[in-house]
Design an enzyme around this catalytic site. Structure first.
Site, PDB file in Angstrom:
ATOM      1  N   LEU A  68       0.832  -1.211   0.000  1.00 45.16           N
ATOM      2  CA  LEU A  68       0.000   0.000   0.000  1.00 45.16           C
ATOM      3  C   LEU A  68       0.862   1.255   0.000  1.00 45.16           C
ATOM      4  O   LEU A  68       1.879   1.325   0.714  1.00 45.16           O
ATOM      5  CB  LEU A  68      -0.843  -0.031   1.284  1.00 45.16           C
ATOM      6  CG  LEU A  68      -1.686   1.201   1.602  1.00 45.16           C
ATOM      7  CD1 LEU A  68      -2.848   1.308   0.631  1.00 45.16           C
ATOM      8  CD2 LEU A  68      -2.209   1.114   3.036  1.00 45.16           C
ATOM      9  N   GLY A 113       0.634  -5.190   0.866  1.00 43.76           N
ATOM     10  CA  GLY A 113      -0.265  -5.289  -0.284  1.00 43.76           C
ATOM     11  C   GLY A 113       0.406  -5.893  -1.511  1.00 43.76           C
ATOM     12  O   GLY A 113      -0.281  -6.407  -2.397  1.00 43.76           O
ATOM     13  N   GLU A 116      -0.275  -9.366  -1.111  1.00 39.94           N
ATOM     14  CA  GLU A 116      -1.697  -9.603  -1.405  1.00 39.94           C
ATOM     15  C   GLU A 116      -1.916  -9.667  -2.921  1.00 39.94           C
ATOM     16  O   GLU A 116      -2.655 -10.523  -3.418  1.00 39.94           O
ATOM     17  CB  GLU A 116      -2.547  -8.488  -0.782  1.00 39.94           C
ATOM     18  CG  GLU A 116      -2.489  -8.513   0.745  1.00 39.94           C
ATOM     19  CD  GLU A 116      -3.407  -7.489   1.380  1.00 39.94           C
ATOM     20  OE1 GLU A 116      -3.067  -6.288   1.340  1.00 39.94           O
ATOM     21  OE2 GLU A 116      -4.464  -7.863   1.897  1.00 39.94           O
ATOM     22  N   GLU A 136       2.186  -4.810   8.068  1.00 44.92           N
ATOM     23  CA  GLU A 136       0.988  -4.151   8.588  1.00 44.92           C
ATOM     24  C   GLU A 136       0.972  -4.127  10.111  1.00 44.92           C
ATOM     25  O   GLU A 136       0.583  -3.128  10.730  1.00 44.92           O
ATOM     26  CB  GLU A 136      -0.281  -4.870   8.099  1.00 44.92           C
ATOM     27  CG  GLU A 136      -0.621  -4.617   6.646  1.00 44.92           C
ATOM     28  CD  GLU A 136       0.056  -5.589   5.689  1.00 44.92           C
ATOM     29  OE1 GLU A 136       1.071  -6.210   6.066  1.00 44.92           O
ATOM     30  OE2 GLU A 136      -0.414  -5.709   4.544  1.00 44.92           O
TER      31      GLU A 136
HETATM   32  C1  1HE Z   1       6.931   4.049  -0.210  1.00 40.50           C
HETATM   33  C2  1HE Z   1       6.540   2.756   0.180  1.00 40.50           C
HETATM   34  C3  1HE Z   1       5.187   2.558   0.548  1.00 40.50           C
HETATM   35  C4  1HE Z   1       8.637   2.707  -0.316  1.00 40.50           C
HETATM   36  N1  1HE Z   1       4.376   3.634   0.521  1.00 40.50           N
HETATM   37  N2  1HE Z   1       6.079   5.070  -0.231  1.00 40.50           N
HETATM   38  N3  1HE Z   1       4.475  -1.356   3.097  1.00 40.50           N
HETATM   39  C5  1HE Z   1       5.541  -1.230   3.897  1.00 40.50           C
HETATM   40  O1  1HE Z   1       5.438  -0.996   5.073  1.00 40.50           O
HETATM   41  C6  1HE Z   1       6.866  -1.347   3.211  1.00 40.50           C
HETATM   42  C7  1HE Z   1       7.548  -0.007   3.206  1.00 40.50           C
HETATM   43  N4  1HE Z   1       8.729   0.011   2.359  1.00 40.50           N
HETATM   44  C8  1HE Z   1       9.921  -0.529   2.743  1.00 40.50           C
HETATM   45  O2  1HE Z   1      10.058  -1.186   3.748  1.00 40.50           O
HETATM   46  C9  1HE Z   1      11.086  -0.295   1.811  1.00 40.50           C
HETATM   47  O3  1HE Z   1      10.784   0.849   1.006  1.00 40.50           O
HETATM   48  C10 1HE Z   1      11.423  -1.487   0.872  1.00 40.50           C
HETATM   49  C11 1HE Z   1      12.017  -2.640   1.684  1.00 40.50           C
HETATM   50  C12 1HE Z   1      10.204  -1.974   0.091  1.00 40.50           C
HETATM   51  C13 1HE Z   1      12.459  -1.019  -0.182  1.00 40.50           C
HETATM   52  O4  1HE Z   1      13.566  -0.424   0.478  1.00 40.50           O
HETATM   53  P1  1HE Z   1      14.558   0.525  -0.347  1.00 40.50           P
HETATM   54  O5  1HE Z   1      15.687   0.888   0.571  1.00 40.50           O
HETATM   55  O6  1HE Z   1      14.894  -0.119  -1.640  1.00 40.50           O
HETATM   56  O7  1HE Z   1      13.688   1.835  -0.746  1.00 40.50           O
HETATM   57  P2  1HE Z   1      13.300   3.097   0.155  1.00 40.50           P
HETATM   58  O8  1HE Z   1      14.446   4.070   0.167  1.00 40.50           O
HETATM   59  O9  1HE Z   1      12.767   2.686   1.479  1.00 40.50           O
HETATM   60  O10 1HE Z   1      12.075   3.705  -0.675  1.00 40.50           O
HETATM   61  C14 1HE Z   1      12.244   4.449  -1.866  1.00 40.50           C
HETATM   62  C15 1HE Z   1      11.100   5.451  -1.951  1.00 40.50           C
HETATM   63  O11 1HE Z   1       9.858   4.731  -2.018  1.00 40.50           O
HETATM   64  C16 1HE Z   1      11.010   6.315  -0.698  1.00 40.50           C
HETATM   65  O12 1HE Z   1      10.472   7.560  -1.100  1.00 40.50           O
HETATM   66  P3  1HE Z   1      11.448   8.840  -1.331  1.00 40.50           P
HETATM   67  O13 1HE Z   1      10.534   9.932  -1.767  1.00 40.50           O
HETATM   68  O14 1HE Z   1      12.121   9.068   0.000  1.00 40.50           O
HETATM   69  O15 1HE Z   1      12.433   8.409  -2.402  1.00 40.50           O
HETATM   70  C17 1HE Z   1       9.965   5.598   0.135  1.00 40.50           C
HETATM   71  O16 1HE Z   1       9.287   6.473   1.043  1.00 40.50           O
HETATM   72  C18 1HE Z   1       9.023   5.126  -0.938  1.00 40.50           C
HETATM   73  N5  1HE Z   1       8.239   3.985  -0.505  1.00 40.50           N
HETATM   74  N6  1HE Z   1       7.623   1.944   0.103  1.00 40.50           N
HETATM   75  C19 1HE Z   1       4.817   4.844   0.142  1.00 40.50           C
HETATM   76  N7  1HE Z   1       4.739   1.374   0.896  1.00 40.50           N
HETATM   77  C20 1HE Z   1      -4.634  -2.986   1.192  1.00 40.50           C
HETATM   78  S1  1HE Z   1      -3.883  -2.857   2.657  1.00 40.50           S
HETATM   79  C21 1HE Z   1      -2.219  -3.205   2.404  1.00 40.50           C
HETATM   80  C22 1HE Z   1      -1.475  -2.774   3.605  1.00 40.50           C
HETATM   81  C23 1HE Z   1       0.004  -2.658   3.339  1.00 40.50           C
HETATM   82  O17 1HE Z   1       0.481  -2.898   2.262  1.00 40.50           O
HETATM   83  S2  1HE Z   1       0.922  -2.165   4.657  1.00 40.50           S
HETATM   84  C24 1HE Z   1       2.560  -2.360   4.155  1.00 40.50           C
HETATM   85  C25 1HE Z   1       3.120  -1.132   3.493  1.00 40.50           C
END
Ligand code: 1HE
Length: 262
Positions: A68, A113, A116, A136
């Site tokens: 998400l 997601g 998912e 989550e």
């Molecule tokens: C994002 C998101 C995101 C990255 N929403 N912006 N999902 C999570 O909790 C996972 C969150 N993401 C991470 O843990 C990491 O980003 C990763 C392991 C996937 C990748 O790490 P990395 O080091 O390659 O990338 P990064 O530097 O963390 O992210 C690059 C950019 O993407 C950065 O933005 P920037 O403007 O600073 O460059 C991040 O903020 C952005 N970014 N992931 C928004 N998820 C229907 S309900 C479903 C519920 C869920 O899915 S909850 C789980 C959400």
């Protein structure tokens, strides 16, 4: 043929335009699923060209999908949250119960997601860089894209419970053993393998593929008695198709391939 949605591209490949390649193109945000991207997924799967017999879904960059888009979460109240989850359900329903089998190309993060979405596909091909998580729990939220229904079917409710309670991350090898992916390939080779499988799947009789996608998961939910009955109905419909008759005739006349030892 190619077409471009917001953060998603669709390319039609194959000699008979039989394989759709759908790619999340939001690599800078790790393919995080904004509302716009979820709508693009729904519309793409709803409107695949008639020639398409199998689809491959991939994510640009090092990660399949970070789940998400958390930047869109903060403004929603409970009612909007409910509608948002239902939007995901309808989009991923179009993936799982759309017109053709879908093969997901997993690499890097397959989280929240993103997991998912992957779970709505019919075949998952992971490469060795893949990791699976449900963050989550640590974000103070719950799954909302059908994960509580689909993920336990892959790995069991107790493992999903553990992933969400403890933040446990599974690597590619363990994920394949558990049932997240049916195939595990060296890093960088998942797309190629998925294309090989999609090309093979696209050669099946469309009614056989449809039966598998639509009947098999429903039979698994039914009592044995109802399941046997549904199976008999589906089997009768599939074998009555002219294409099935021709395929069986081709084998009996030595014109079709034999099953080969692997
Ligand atoms: C994002 C998101 C995101 C990255 N929403 N912006 N999902 C999570 O909790 C996972 C969150 N993401 C991470 O843990 C990491 O980003 C990763 C392991 C996937 C990748 O790490 P990395 O080091 O390659 O990338 P990064 O530097 O963390 O992210 C690059 C950019 O993407 C950065 O933005 P920037 O403007 O600073 O460059 C991040 O903020 C952005 N970014 N992931 C928004 N998820 C229907 S309900 C479903 C519920 C869920 O899915 S909850 C789980 C959400």
């Amino acid at each position: 043929m190619t077409s471009q949605y917001l953060d998603l591209s669709l390319e039609i490949r194959g000699e008979q335009n039989e394989v759709a390649v759908i790619r999340l193109t939001r690599g800078a945000k790790r393919n995080a699923l904004s509302d716009g991207l979820i709508l693009a997924i729904r519309d793409t799967f709803q409107n695949l060209p008639d020639t398409v017999r199998a689809a491959v879904i991939d994510g640009e960059g090092e990660h399949f999908c970070a789940g998400l888009d958390l930047s869109e979460l903060k403004e929603r109240d409970a009612g909007q949250g409910m509608l948002h989850s239902r939007l995901w359900h309808s989009a991923l329903e179009c993936v799982q119960h759309g017109p053709v089998p879908v093969i997901a190309v997993l690499h890097g993060a397959v989280v929240g997601g993103g997991l998912e979405l992957a779970s709505a596909a019919h075949i998952r091909v992971a490469d060795e860089s893949t990791f699976y998580a449900l963050p989550e729990g640590s974000r103070g939220i719950f799954v909302g894209g059908g994960g509580s229904v689909r993920i336990p079917k892959l790995i069991g409710a107790s493992r999903m419970m553990d992933m969400m309670l403890t933040g446990r991350v599974y690597n590619a090898q363990d994920g394949e053993k558990l049932g997240f992916a049916q195939y595990l390939v060296p890093a960088g080779q998942a797309f190629e393998k998925a294309m090989e499988l999609a090309t093979r799947v696209a050669q099946n009789a469309p009614l056989t593929n449809y039966s598998l996608m639509h009947a098999l998961p429903r039979i698994a939910e039914q009592s044995a008695d109802h399941g046997f009955f549904t199976e008999a109905l589906m089997s009768a419909i599939a074998q009555s198709a002219p294409e099935a008759k021709e395929r069986v005739r081709a084998f009996l006349e030595g014109r079709a391939g034999k099953v080969q030892k692997s």
